[in-house]
Design a protein around this motif. Sequence first.
Motif, mmCIF file in Angstrom:
data_model
loop_
_atom_site.group_PDB
_atom_site.id
_atom_site.type_symbol
_atom_site.label_atom_id
_atom_site.label_comp_id
_atom_site.label_asym_id
_atom_site.label_seq_id
_atom_site.Cartn_x
_atom_site.Cartn_y
_atom_site.Cartn_z
ATOM 1 N N GLN A 147 36.346 39.873 36.784
ATOM 2 C CA GLN A 147 35.559 40.879 38.042
ATOM 3 C C GLN A 147 34.325 41.104 37.479
ATOM 4 O O GLN A 147 34.030 41.503 36.232
ATOM 5 N N ASP A 187 29.843 43.878 40.484
ATOM 6 C CA ASP A 187 29.952 44.152 42.134
ATOM 7 C C ASP A 187 31.495 44.343 42.496
ATOM 8 O O ASP A 187 31.603 44.383 43.514
ATOM 9 N N GLY A 188 32.463 44.117 41.477
ATOM 10 C CA GLY A 188 33.896 44.160 41.855
ATOM 11 C C GLY A 188 34.481 42.844 42.250
ATOM 12 O O GLY A 188 35.626 42.870 42.812
ATOM 13 N N LYS A 189 33.389 41.800 42.697
ATOM 14 C CA LYS A 189 34.049 40.682 43.189
ATOM 15 C C LYS A 189 34.352 39.639 41.784
ATOM 16 O O LYS A 189 34.243 39.778 40.812
ATOM 17 N N GLN A 190 35.541 38.535 42.051
ATOM 18 C CA GLN A 190 35.882 37.847 41.082
ATOM 19 C C GLN A 190 35.106 36.921 40.892
ATOM 20 O O GLN A 190 34.503 35.903 41.883
ATOM 21 N N ARG A 234 34.569 42.128 29.239
ATOM 22 C CA ARG A 234 35.719 41.747 29.921
ATOM 23 C C ARG A 234 36.764 40.915 29.237
ATOM 24 O O ARG A 234 36.320 39.834 28.463
#
Length: 80
Positions: free
Chosen positions: A69, A72-75, A14
């Motif tokens: 991110q 699981d797609g959460k920040q 990331r």
Amino acid sequence: MTDKIKLFDTHQVRAEWDTDHEKWWFSVVDIVAVLTESVDATAYWRKLKQRLKAEGNQTVTGCHGLKMQAADGKQRLTDE
């Protein structure tokens, strides 16, 4: 700059582009996962930071949290 994920061989790392300073920030946990092939890179990085601080190493004291991110797609907060 819109690329948020960098590929390192077959691993994803990331990344966030800082337009103010014109530089990339990378997730240390993702880099640790690539370099160590650890099953739990977060635990590996946490233990490594603990050991380095105990030795008086100053390189880890300047790490700041950065929201990126998660799988699981959460920040979620990660070390930069």
